[in-house]
Design an enzyme around this catalytic site. Structure first.
Site, mmCIF file in Angstrom:
data_model
loop_
_atom_site.group_PDB
_atom_site.id
_atom_site.type_symbol
_atom_site.label_atom_id
_atom_site.label_comp_id
_atom_site.label_asym_id
_atom_site.label_seq_id
_atom_site.Cartn_x
_atom_site.Cartn_y
_atom_site.Cartn_z
ATOM 1 C CG ASP A 95 -0.318 -3.880 2.984
ATOM 2 O OD1 ASP A 95 0.437 -3.217 0.941
ATOM 3 O OD2 ASP A 95 -0.239 -3.173 3.501
ATOM 4 C CG HIS A 140 -0.667 -0.268 2.351
ATOM 5 N ND1 HIS A 140 0.138 -0.731 3.224
ATOM 6 C CD2 HIS A 140 0.082 1.355 3.076
ATOM 7 C CE1 HIS A 140 0.062 0.191 4.511
ATOM 8 N NE2 HIS A 140 0.382 1.386 4.493
ATOM 9 C CB SER A 172 2.921 2.723 6.763
ATOM 10 O OG SER A 172 1.187 2.055 6.567
#
Ligand SMILES: *[C@@H]1O[C@H](CO)[C@@H](O)[C@H](O)[C@H]1NC(C)=O
Length: 252
Positions: free
Chosen positions: A108, A64, A202
């Site tokens: 992911d 992402h 992230s």
């Protein structure tokens, strides 16, 4: 941890927006030499992500974190400074997992092939991947590393980390329901403690016994633990295959 910071983090945690490590501490500069800072340019807006060096020419991060262009900085402690240890490298190819689902965040994981090999130094080195036999277990304490914000009002330019405990899969299943898959994800962070990770972290690694076991993926909007990480051990064949395939395309 400083009692003051702990109190601050506790007070600010509930309303804090996504984007930071909370309840962590600054690391000794360059003591996490695998950490990569990613500047992700997108048509709408640019974002930042973490990542980590897994080979001289590959960085691993979350899918992402995709964008039109990604610039990788290695060897950084303060990302707002031009440190002599820093190596800034463009990404030649961003390779998200073919089954990545932006809606559910399943699979992911993304490899970034760098335009050129980094120079391995005291401030830049590789984080080892686990092998299939080294599994994380509930109760294990691991750490997440990142440049995410400390709380709503405190941005940081310096690398921080926090200790997080691996949770039973059942806990994340009860909270995230069908979004959590125990084969491909890890449930991380004790709900009774304030340490947590947010969106700004992230793509950063979950490091257990000096091995990269997880990639920070997603969690509850309110930022409370436990949160969900990509389970690297279940993607090892894809990682190896992909690095081999893209290396072959490289001219000698
Ligand atoms: C979890 O992921 C694995 C591997 O991608 C997949 O085979 C399995 O069907 C998934 N389980 C659920 C409940 O979606």
């Amino acid at each position: 941890m400083q009692p003051f910071l702990l109190l601050m983090a506790f007070l600010l945690a509930p309303q804090a927006e996504a984007g930071k490590i909370i309840g962590g501490h600054e690391v000794e500069p360059h003591s996490r030499p695998y950490m990569a800072f990613l500047q992700v340019k997108r048509a709408e807006k640019s974002t930042k992500c973490g990542g980590f060096l897994v080979r001289e020419d590959f960085v691993l991060t979350a899918a992402h974190c995709q964008g039109c262009t990604i610039t990788v900085t290695l060897g950084a402690h303060n990302i707002k400074k031009k440190e002599g240890t820093q190596q800034v490298i463009k990404v030649k190819e961003a390779i998200p997992h073919p089954n990545y689902d932006p809606d559910t965040k399943a699979n992911d994981i993304m490899l970034l092939q760098l335009e050129k090999e980094v120079k391995l130094t005291a401030a830049v080195s590789v984080l080892r991947l686990p092998n299939r036999r080294v599994m994380v277990k509930p109760g294990m304490v691991c750490r997440v590393v990142g440049w995410g914000r400390l709380d709503l009002n405190t941005r940081t330019n310096k690398l921080h980390e926090a200790e997080l405990e691996i949770q039973k899969d059942e806990l994340c299943i009860s909270l995230y329901e069908s979004l959590y898959n125990r084969t491909t994800q890890i449930c991380v962070g004790n709900r009774n403690k304030i340490q947590s990770t947010y969106l700004g972290d992230s793509g950063g690694p979950l490091v257990c016994d000096n091995l990269a076991q997880g990639i920070v993926s997603f969690g509850n909007e309110n930022g409370k633990p436990p949160r969900v990480e990509t389970r690297i051990s279940s993607f090892l064949p894809w990682i190896k295959r992909t690095m081999r395939r893209f290396q072959l395309q490289r001219p000698d």
